[in-house]
Design an enzyme around this catalytic site. Sequence first.
Site, short mmCIF file in Angstrom:
data_model
loop_
_atom_site.label_atom_id
_atom_site.label_comp_id
_atom_site.label_asym_id
_atom_site.label_seq_id
_atom_site.Cartn_x
_atom_site.Cartn_y
_atom_site.Cartn_z
N ASP A 92 11.74 32.54 -24.40
CA ASP A 92 12.40 33.34 -23.69
C ASP A 92 12.34 32.84 -22.11
O ASP A 92 10.62 32.97 -22.03
CB ASP A 92 13.31 34.03 -24.32
CG ASP A 92 14.95 33.76 -24.72
OD1 ASP A 92 15.32 32.32 -25.05
OD2 ASP A 92 15.43 34.85 -24.72
N LYS A 111 17.67 30.07 -20.99
CA LYS A 111 18.49 32.06 -20.64
C LYS A 111 18.37 31.90 -18.95
O LYS A 111 17.72 33.17 -18.93
CB LYS A 111 18.04 32.52 -21.65
CG LYS A 111 18.58 32.72 -22.86
CD LYS A 111 19.22 33.12 -23.00
CE LYS A 111 20.23 32.95 -24.64
NZ LYS A 111 19.66 33.92 -26.09
N MET A 134 19.36 42.95 -14.90
CA MET A 134 19.93 41.56 -14.00
C MET A 134 21.08 42.51 -13.39
O MET A 134 22.41 41.64 -13.31
CB MET A 134 21.06 40.93 -15.55
CG MET A 134 20.13 40.72 -16.99
SD MET A 134 21.39 39.93 -18.20
CE MET A 134 21.73 41.22 -18.61
#
Length: 255
Positions: free
Chosen positions: A35, A57, A170
């Site tokens: 990732d 991602k 996030m």
Amino acid sequence: VSGKVYIVGAGPGDPRLLTIRGLECLRLADVVVYDRLVDGAVLDQAPRAARRIFAGKEPEHHPLAQEAIHELLAEEAARGRTVVRLKGGDPFVFGRGGEEAEFLAARGIDFEIVPGVSSAIAVPGAAGIPLTHRRVSRAFAVVAGHTCSPDPEPDYPSLLRGAGTLVVLMGVRSLPRIVARLLEGGIDPATPAAVVENGTRPDQRTLVTTLAGLVAAAHDARAPAVIVVGEVVRLRERIRPLAAELAAIDAPSGG
Ligand code: SAH
């Protein structure tokens, strides 16, 4: 002979925070599917001949769809290969590692989970913010500020009240909305808050403020960043000097 998939956590940023088991698996890999947040120095631990496949991602940009990743892992293992599925932090914390394991289990493909050091805990820690502390906070809640999933938005004020410490991953882009929800929910605007960017990396940066000042303080913050809200943030004042000294001792000398 059928192969095996190792779902490996690469750790929070500093490549030295990869686990010994993770390193063992990487050194055996025929194929590494990695990732975005995985450090190049971790990837370098795979044999030179290993195939390296970027699975992306980013919030709105996935070079490989999740279903394509599932099929790729299954196909390579079915061909007898040793496959390492390498994810930032811990593979089961907002990494969709659970979905990949479910898929492999349903297909009858051999796999192993190799936990990693999650940024949720390690990044505040590296910045001198303990998530729990006697008489300050005896629990913490970790939430995603943004996902592509259709799940309802978490109830941030209840999580913070219940746990004492709220950790948001996030969350950079959604920060104004998250802060507004917390304030609307009656959280004290003077509650300490911090943003830690690029945690455990040489460019780690920590901003300490209050809930009321968080959006302004973080206006130029960039992902990846971990946001912490709660009284534990205050402890950084006392813990940070020692952390800075240790980093200095650890730094390679002569350059
Ligand atoms: N599985 C990962 C989390 C994946 S979600 C883990 O356990 O760490 C990606 C989010 O993790 C980023 O948006 C950011 O909030 C956080 N993150 C990952 N690495 C980070 C780092 N080095 N510094 C700050 N935040 C980081």
